[in-house]
Design a protein around this motif. Structure first.
Motif, PDB file in Angstrom:
ATOM      1  N   GLY A  65       0.815  -1.207   0.000  1.00  0.00           N
ATOM      2  CA  GLY A  65       0.000   0.000   0.000  1.00  0.00           C
ATOM      3  C   GLY A  65       0.848   1.256   0.000  1.00  0.00           C
ATOM      4  N   SER A  66       1.914   1.259   0.785  1.00  0.00           N
ATOM      5  CA  SER A  66       2.756   2.452   0.875  1.00  0.00           C
ATOM      6  C   SER A  66       3.544   2.711  -0.400  1.00  0.00           C
ATOM      7  N   ALA A  67       3.667   1.714  -1.267  1.00  0.00           N
ATOM      8  CA  ALA A  67       4.400   1.874  -2.527  1.00  0.00           C
ATOM      9  C   ALA A  67       3.530   2.380  -3.666  1.00  0.00           C
ATOM     10  N   GLN A  68       2.234   2.611  -3.417  1.00  0.00           N
ATOM     11  CA  GLN A  68       1.361   3.074  -4.491  1.00  0.00           C
ATOM     12  C   GLN A  68       1.756   4.479  -4.929  1.00  0.00           C
ATOM     13  N   ARG A 242       3.006  13.519  -4.661  1.00  0.00           N
ATOM     14  CA  ARG A 242       1.902  13.670  -5.617  1.00  0.00           C
ATOM     15  C   ARG A 242       0.780  12.689  -5.309  1.00  0.00           C
ATOM     16  N   TRP A 243       1.169  11.457  -4.954  1.00  0.00           N
ATOM     17  CA  TRP A 243       0.138  10.465  -4.623  1.00  0.00           C
ATOM     18  C   TRP A 243      -0.665  10.913  -3.403  1.00  0.00           C
ATOM     19  N   ASP A 244       0.007  11.410  -2.368  1.00  0.00           N
ATOM     20  CA  ASP A 244      -0.686  11.901  -1.180  1.00  0.00           C
ATOM     21  C   ASP A 244      -1.651  13.030  -1.539  1.00  0.00           C
ATOM     22  N   GLU A 245      -1.203  13.941  -2.408  1.00  0.00           N
ATOM     23  CA  GLU A 245      -2.059  15.058  -2.816  1.00  0.00           C
ATOM     24  C   GLU A 245      -3.304  14.550  -3.531  1.00  0.00           C
ATOM     25  N   ARG A 246      -3.144  13.545  -4.378  1.00  0.00           N
ATOM     26  CA  ARG A 246      -4.296  13.020  -5.123  1.00  0.00           C
ATOM     27  C   ARG A 246      -5.275  12.318  -4.191  1.00  0.00           C
ATOM     28  N   MET A 247      -4.742  11.571  -3.217  1.00  0.00           N
ATOM     29  CA  MET A 247      -5.641  10.922  -2.272  1.00  0.00           C
ATOM     30  C   MET A 247      -6.354  11.948  -1.401  1.00  0.00           C
ATOM     31  N   HIS A 248      -5.628  12.997  -0.999  1.00  0.00           N
ATOM     32  CA  HIS A 248      -6.260  14.054  -0.208  1.00  0.00           C
ATOM     33  C   HIS A 248      -7.343  14.759  -1.018  1.00  0.00           C
ATOM     34  N   SER A 262      -2.667   6.141 -16.268  1.00  0.00           N
ATOM     35  CA  SER A 262      -2.409   4.719 -16.413  1.00  0.00           C
ATOM     36  C   SER A 262      -1.270   4.200 -15.561  1.00  0.00           C
ATOM     37  N   LYS A 263      -0.381   5.107 -15.077  1.00  0.00           N
ATOM     38  CA  LYS A 263       0.759   4.638 -14.300  1.00  0.00           C
ATOM     39  C   LYS A 263       1.344   5.803 -13.506  1.00  0.00           C
ATOM     40  N   PRO A 264       2.183   5.536 -12.505  1.00  0.00           N
ATOM     41  CA  PRO A 264       2.758   6.610 -11.702  1.00  0.00           C
ATOM     42  C   PRO A 264       3.584   7.577 -12.551  1.00  0.00           C
ATOM     43  N   ARG A 265       3.704   8.815 -12.086  1.00  0.00           N
ATOM     44  CA  ARG A 265       4.443   9.825 -12.822  1.00  0.00           C
ATOM     45  C   ARG A 265       5.938   9.767 -12.565  1.00  0.00           C
ATOM     46  N   LEU A 266       6.375   9.128 -11.495  1.00  0.00           N
ATOM     47  CA  LEU A 266       7.804   9.061 -11.223  1.00  0.00           C
ATOM     48  C   LEU A 266       8.537   8.490 -12.418  1.00  0.00           C
ATOM     49  N   PRO A 267       9.762   8.978 -12.623  1.00  0.00           N
ATOM     50  CA  PRO A 267      10.314   9.101 -13.967  1.00  0.00           C
ATOM     51  C   PRO A 267      10.105   7.904 -14.876  1.00  0.00           C
ATOM     52  N   ALA A 268       9.023   7.945 -15.604  1.00  0.00           N
ATOM     53  CA  ALA A 268       8.780   7.032 -16.731  1.00  0.00           C
ATOM     54  C   ALA A 268       9.003   5.576 -16.392  1.00  0.00           C
ATOM     55  N   LEU A 269       8.464   5.117 -15.253  1.00  0.00           N
ATOM     56  CA  LEU A 269       8.615   3.710 -14.896  1.00  0.00           C
ATOM     57  C   LEU A 269       7.827   2.838 -15.872  1.00  0.00           C
TER      58      LEU A 269
END
Length: 273
Positions: A65-68, A242-248, A262-269
């Motif tokens: 969960g913390s890695a989302q 960014r993830w925390d901001e979106r959940m908030h 579709s996927k996290p924004r952290l550098p082009a994973l």
């Protein structure tokens, strides 16, 4: 994976992070804040350090969960653009190094197995061949749970989440608001993955997390041209922020901006290894 080339100094730095073992509570579930708060003085979040400290499947759910918002995991949360309406928080299947379940036929696995063995060797696994075989076996079990014709559906309540996995701990660690509606993108696949997350031994999941984390973050750093961990550390914190901001924002009235649904924004994973 067969094309992965990791710089030794970067791998060494990442392994110091992945290999650190921080204490968890002696009994009961870990405090979720302790798995997601920034470390001091080290800048990495404690959830990354905590791979080796996972002792129960509840700990595993908290780590995932913390890695989302950062890593591709076997079950993952994605905020999907509502196309003019409110964004939708989806539970999706994920976590395959080859990206698609159909690529896991034996004829396609020779170079991938060698790539996993190289990764395990670089990661300092005592028996790289055994580690590669264990990881490949687990990924094939994950792939076998992917149902190809698997339409999505909204959840009327969280009581309808698939049995097996500790969803309340996972969602709490992901900072999902308690009243946020959820959509199951692939219900049949997620039901199989939920049981697998509960049934597979923790030692195999910890191996999976170590190697997938190192591979995903190393590839991201290589694509960004990083030669050390400082900038990647900053981007990890930015992605989690960014993830925390979106959940908030899900708790607030008004639209939520979704830049990359579709996927996290952290550098082009990429998905998985």
């Amino acid at each position: 994976m067969s094309s992965l080339r990791l710089r030794p100094l970067l791998v060494s730095w990442l392994l110091q992070v992945v290999g650190a073992c921080l204490p968890l509570p002696a009994a009961g579930a870990p405090a979720l804040a302790s798995l997601s708060a920034p470390a001091a003085p080290a800048p990495w979040p404690l959830w990354f350090h905590g791979i080796q400290a996972i002792q129960t499947h509840e700990h595993l759910a908290a780590w995932l969960g913390s890695a989302q918002g950062l890593l591709d995991t076997p079950v993952r949360l994605v905020l999907v653009d509502g196309h003019g309406g409110a964004p939708r928080l989806e539970l999706q299947r994920g976590g395959l190094g080859l990206g698609d379940a159909l690529r896991y036929s034996e004829a396609n696995l020779g170079s991938y197995r060698l790539g996993l063995q190289r990764l395990a060797l670089q990661a300092g696994e005592p028996d790289p061949l055994d580690a590669a075989n264990r990881l490949l076996s687990l990924e094939r079990r994950l792939a076998a749970r992917w149902v190809q014709q698997d339409g999505g559906k909204p959840l009327a309540s969280r009581a309808e989440l698939p049995a097996g996995f500790n969803w309340p701990v996972f969602l709490a660690a992901a900072r999902v608001p308690a009243d946020a509606p959820l959509h199951l993108a692939q219900p049949a696949s997620l039901a199989g993955l939920s049981r697998l997350l509960a049934d597979v031994p923790l030692a195999d999941w910890k191996l999976y997390l170590r190697l997938h984390s190192v591979a995903q973050l190393s590839q991201a750093a290589e694509r960004q041209g990083h030669t050390d961990g400082q900038r990647l550390t900053q981007q990890v914190h930015a992605a989690l922020g960014r993830w925390d901001e979106r959940m908030h924002a899900l708790q607030q009235p008004g639209p939520t901006v979704v830049s990359h649904p579709s996927k996290p924004r952290l550098p082009a994973l990429r998905r998985g290894i």
